[in-house]
Write a protein that holds these residues in place. Structure first.
Motif, PDB file in Angstrom:
ATOM      1  N   VAL A 138      44.293  31.224 -15.906  1.00 25.53           N
ATOM      2  CA  VAL A 138      43.017  31.007 -15.215  1.00 25.53           C
ATOM      3  C   VAL A 138      42.902  29.552 -14.778  1.00 25.53           C
ATOM      4  N   LEU A 151      40.110  22.389 -20.601  1.00 20.61           N
ATOM      5  CA  LEU A 151      39.888  23.730 -20.060  1.00 20.61           C
ATOM      6  C   LEU A 151      38.513  23.825 -19.397  1.00 20.61           C
ATOM      7  N   ILE A 152      37.488  23.387 -20.131  1.00 24.17           N
ATOM      8  CA  ILE A 152      36.124  23.509 -19.605  1.00 24.17           C
ATOM      9  C   ILE A 152      35.936  22.632 -18.370  1.00 24.17           C
ATOM     10  N   PRO A 173      40.512  22.261 -25.403  1.00 20.92           N
ATOM     11  CA  PRO A 173      39.284  22.924 -24.957  1.00 20.92           C
ATOM     12  C   PRO A 173      38.494  22.130 -23.924  1.00 20.92           C
ATOM     13  N   VAL A 174      38.408  20.811 -24.106  1.00 24.09           N
ATOM     14  CA  VAL A 174      37.633  20.019 -23.153  1.00 24.09           C
ATOM     15  C   VAL A 174      38.291  20.068 -21.771  1.00 24.09           C
ATOM     16  N   LEU A 231      37.867  23.980 -15.305  1.00 26.03           N
ATOM     17  CA  LEU A 231      37.242  25.186 -14.757  1.00 26.03           C
ATOM     18  C   LEU A 231      35.970  24.883 -14.005  1.00 26.03           C
ATOM     19  N   THR A 232      35.099  24.049 -14.611  1.00 28.70           N
ATOM     20  CA  THR A 232      33.804  23.846 -13.978  1.00 28.70           C
ATOM     21  C   THR A 232      33.926  22.932 -12.755  1.00 28.70           C
ATOM     22  N   PRO A 260      36.772  25.696 -10.037  1.00 29.31           N
ATOM     23  CA  PRO A 260      36.790  27.090 -10.487  1.00 29.31           C
ATOM     24  C   PRO A 260      38.019  27.841  -9.974  1.00 29.31           C
TER      25      PRO A 260
END
Ligand SMILES: Nc1ncnc2c1ncn2[C@@H]1O[C@H](COP(=O)(O)OP(=O)(O)OP(=O)(O)O)[C@@H](O)[C@H]1O
Ligand SMILES: [Mg+2]
Lengths: 285, 349, 239
Positions: B270, B309-310, B306-307, B313-314, B317
């Motif tokens: 993703v 990733l977020i 994780p950071v 994505l944001t 997208p």
């Protein structure tokens, strides 16, 4: 046999309770919130800290735990869901996966990955039903789950927030055009789901091995329960949880090899979805 | 009914075969394949064995991720069983090697078959079900592989599988330095084979299926066959990666393939986003690479995954591929207006 | 300054190619203004952009003396814009009454408006507790209009009232709307055919391939038949 069925049913109450929170989010956001378990887990850890280590009164500690989870729900909505509005659902779901691993990393670093002591919120000798010793906290979990279902029905169908929420869930663009503040509805929904996650985690913490991973481990079953219940129905999700728990109870009783339960449940879930591709219960609004 | 499906999948298979045969190597492709191969091989003598080991793991990780990329970003399907599809072939190859004193190198292709078969099983269920319900099917399959197969002594042994030394055609591959080129070939081979496949009519058909199955069906594309093929392809690449895992790692246990790994694979594709394989390689480096190369206890290493990733994505997208197209578009705009009427944002589609 | 709905220099597009270019229009309170255009002219796009559901690339929207250009749809609804969207966009499993109630949440006196709406569209009173998804097409269109009216709008944007309806029913709805203008609401009525709205509209704009090409009363533009031939036939033949 009856014992394992009943035992499974109480397990299923746990799955169902978590599944309810998943459905609340799904109905408005149309995604599976993979951070649901971890949002609850942090609340349960805060609760345990305050109640057991800082001797806060039970009610205050529970309230604080629920509040933290609700806040985490709101933050997730703000940081991940809002910026990703209009993106493919998979993208948004992976965003919640990011939140889930972030919260896990935090919990493991702050509290260590080792299991810790969890005291049930109500204690007592328990009583026997059909030969099974049922602990008070198990009954409490069932009562809370039913109360949440009733409360949700009340909010959904009797309050103006519920009306806004249902309209937004069905067509958020049309809802905005009649003045519904869809951003606030979404945020309110995530707050409710977060609070449910926190409350579930607090109740469940004393019934399983209480480590940073305790909710993550239950997520898969809760998800299966929600899907069996048609994803948009909270009662369906709860029923799905109990069905799954009872199936697990019986299978575990018949076949004790490791992994037998998971393998059979996988086959069962696949079989159910093949026969009824949209879940056992049809969607409701 | 089964008959008509069979003939249709046969035509699908023959088209695939024809496509692969019609490929004639050109200087350009030779360069495209040769350059990264040489670069990857040059790393070996200048790094320590530990680093090289991690690089090899990362390459195999990328191979499996490329399989999931085709499934998710091209076919629009979803799988949460990918870790199991890598793990099961890996464990079977390790077990066979240990029990029958066979070289894990010779056994590696068996991994592809197992992965392919697993993909076929999931595809069979996914035929009936769609959307998020496929998620639960794959999740259930992943869970079953994890808790059932991974707990069986007849598969995973009682702790430590003693692998036979790798050999092939009489040659012994004793050291990690000697095995490394094999891994590089597996990696480059699967990346370019997949790229070729996606550039062909097949790739376009997959995109049509993803964007609108009804239209695809109307255009004479056999939608179920393509969906199933995507699952089997993803399974085969997962099996390929898994099949070579025992050779590279020497020791494989179920712990190497936890359920969370499926989520990591999904996060990688993703973050890569729709489009080119380059995005997958970047995302694999970003997510799995950091995890491998940064020690797990530091604050940054723990939160970075994780950071990242977020944030990725944001901010983007459409993933790294969208980011790449944007940068590419801007570069093209700066360098010169080669393609009139094409503005930087256009590439996103 | 005369209060009115004003759109100036409006340019709107979905990707990069603009669908609408340099649109200027206005609607006075109590006025019924038609927008006529062939398929694909950009009528739906125009209404969505005025409502704020679709962002405009440039240009402004003003409701009376308030500039709403930077407001999202939910705020534009609060300052007096309402939209009957193409395809109706009802909340399929909400009842007729719930549609009226949810829209009435931003109305200071929802009970009074509801009485008016039910008087205007008596069919809705009969169907109060029926879910919108099970209504007939005409009834659904009435719900969409009733829902929009429940916000007590200053200006009402209606997208192809007649779509999928028998001419008689469409005529009935148009008449109901014309009656609602007594309360001072200005109506922007999008249609493909000038005949249907001929009796209702005060003025029309003609929209051709994203631009307004003419404005005036139907008579000043040569009557409904001539408009249909001259302007609206063009695209149909070209397509
Ligand atoms: N979501 C969209 N993305 C891209 N292009 C669009 C989109 N919606 C509409 N368009 C294009 O914009 C143009 C105007 O469309 P619009 O729907 O506004 O026309 P219309 O006048 O309402 O037509 P109709 O009478 O058929 O409803 C058309 O060329 C259409 O293809
Ligand atoms: Mg239209």
């Amino acid at each position: 046999m009856e014992i394992s069925l009943l035992n499974g049913a109480f397990l299923g109450v746990i799955y169902g309770l978590i599944a309810i929170g998943l459905v609340v989010v799904y109905r408005v956001t149309r995604i599976i919130n993979f951070a649901h378990g971890e949002i609850g887990m942090i609340g349960a850890f805060v609760f345990a800290d305050l109640w057991l280590d800082h001797d806060l009164p039970l009610v205050l500690a529970v309230g604080a735990g629920i509040a933290v989870s609700a806040l985490l729900g709101v933050i997730t909505e703000f940081v991940v869901i809002r910026p990703l509005r209009g993106q493919p659902r998979l993208t948004v779901m992976v965003g919640t996966l990011g939140v889930s691993s972030l919260l896990l990393v935090y919990a493991v670093r702050r509290y260590s990955p080792r299991p810790r002591f969890a005291r049930p919120v109500i204690e007592g000798n328990g009583f026997e039903i059909a030969g099974l010793l049922v602990r008070p906290v198990q009954i409490l979990t069932l009562v809370v789950a039913l109360a949440i279902l009733a409360l949700l029905a009340l909010v959904m169908f009797k309050s103006s927030f519920g009306l806004r929420l249902r309209a937004t869930a069905l067509d958020s663009e049309a809802a905005a055009e009649v003045g519904v503040r869809v951003g606030r509805v979404s945020m309110g929904t995530w707050a409710i789901a977060g609070a449910i996650a926190g409350l579930s985690a607090i109740l469940v913490s004393s019934q399983v091995v209480f480590s940073a991973f305790f909710m993550s481990r239950l997520m898969l079953r809760a998800l299966a329960a929600a899907l069996l219940g048609g994803l948009t129905s909270v009662t369906g999700a709860f029923a799905g949880g109990i069905f799954l728990g009872m199936a697990e109870g019986v299978i575990g009783f018949q076949w004790i090899a490791p992994g037998a339960v998971e393998a059979s449940l996988a086959v069962l879930v696949m079989a159910v979805l093949i026969v009824r591709p949209k879940g056992l219960v049809a969607a409701e609004y | 009914m089964p008959n008509s499906t069979d003939t249709r999948s046969a035509s699908f298979a023959s088209r695939l075969r024809e496509k692969l045969r019609s490929h004639r190597p050109t200087t350009k492709t030779t360069l495209q394949i040769g350059l990264p191969t040489v670069l990857l091989l040059l790393i070996a003598p200048i790094t320590s064995d530990v680093t090289l080991f991690k690089i090899g793991l990362l390459l195999l990780f990328a191979v499996a991720a490329v399989g999931l990329h085709v499934l998710v970003n091209w076919a629009g399907e979803l799988s949460l069983a990918h870790a199991g599809m890598v793990g099961l072939p890996a464990l079977v190859v390790a077990k066979l090697s240990s029990d029958h004193n066979l070289s894990p190198l010779e056994l590696a292709p068996i991994g592809i078959l197992i992965g392919f078969a697993l993909g076929a099983v999931v595809a069979a269920t996914a035929r009936r079900v769609s959307g998020l319900y496929v998620t639960i099917v794959t999740l259930a399959a992943g869970l079953a592989i994890d808790r059932f197969f991974f707990t069986k002594p007849w598969l995973v042994g009682t702790g430590n599988l003693k692998l036979t030394a790798p050999r092939l055609a009489g040659l012994e591959f004793g050291s990690i330095q000697a095995i490394y080129p094999i891994i590089v070939v597996v990696f480059i081979g699967s990346v370019f084979a997949t790229r070729r496949l996606l550039d062909s009519k097949l790739g376009r058909a997959l995109l049509t299926v993803r964007s609108d199955p009804t239209i695809a069906q109307a255009q004479g594309i056999n939608v179920p066959a393509y969906r199933a093929a995507a699952y089997m392809f993803a399974g085969a690449l997962a099996g390929l990666a898994g099949g070579f895992m025992p050779l590279w790692a020497q020791r494989v246990t179920p712990d190497s393939f936890p359920l969370e790994l499926s989520f990591t694979y999904l996060a990688v594709v993703v973050v890569a986003g729709r489009g080119s394989i380059n995005g997958v390689l970047g995302a694999a480096l970003l997510i799995e690479g950091f995890r491998q190369f940064l020690s797990g206890t530091s604050f940054i290493a723990a939160y970075l995954g994780p950071v990242a990733l977020i944030v990725t994505l944001t901010r983007f997208p459409g993933g790294l591929n969208q980011f790449g197209r944007m940068i590419g578009g801007q570069l093209a705009g700066v360098v010169g207006r080669f393609r009139p009427g094409r503005s930087p944002g256009d590439a996103e589609g | 300054m005369i209060p009115k709905l004003t759109v100036t220099g409006f340019t709107v597009g979905y990707t990069h190619v603009p669908v609408l270019r340099g649109i200027d229009l206005d609607v006075l309170p109590s006025e019924v203004v038609g927008i006529l255009g062939a398929n694909g002219a950009g009528k739906t796009t125009l209404l969505r952009a005025i409502m704020g559901t679709l962002p405009a690339t440039s240009g402004t929207v003003q409701v009376d003396d308030l500039d709403v250009t930077s407001m999202p749809a939910e705020d534009r609804a609060r300052v007096g814009l309402a939209h009957v969207p193409e395809g109706r966009r009802l909340f399929s499993s909400l009842t007729v009454e719930e549609h009226l109630d949810v829209a009435g949440l931003i109305n200071p006196d929802p009970a009074a408006t509801k009485d008016q709406v039910l008087e205007l569209l008596p069919k809705l009173a009969e169907r109060r507790r029926q879910k919108a998804g099970t209504l007939s097409g005409g009834e659904q269109q009435m719900v969409a209009i009733g829902r929009a009216l429940m916000t007590a709008p200053r200006y009402l944007l209606i997208d192809e009232l007649s779509a999928g309806l028998a001419p008689v029913i469409a005529q009935e709805l148009v008449e109901a709307l014309v009656r609602s203008r007594e309360s001072g609401t200005g109506v922007l009525l999008v249609e493909q055919s000038p005949h249907l709205v001929a009796d209702a509209v005060d003025r029309v704009y003609l929209l051709e391939r994203g631009s307004l090409v003419a404005e005036g009363t139907l008579a000043s533009l040569g009557g409904a038949d001539r408009i249909a031939d001259l302007y609206l036939g063009v695209d149909r033949e070209g397509a």
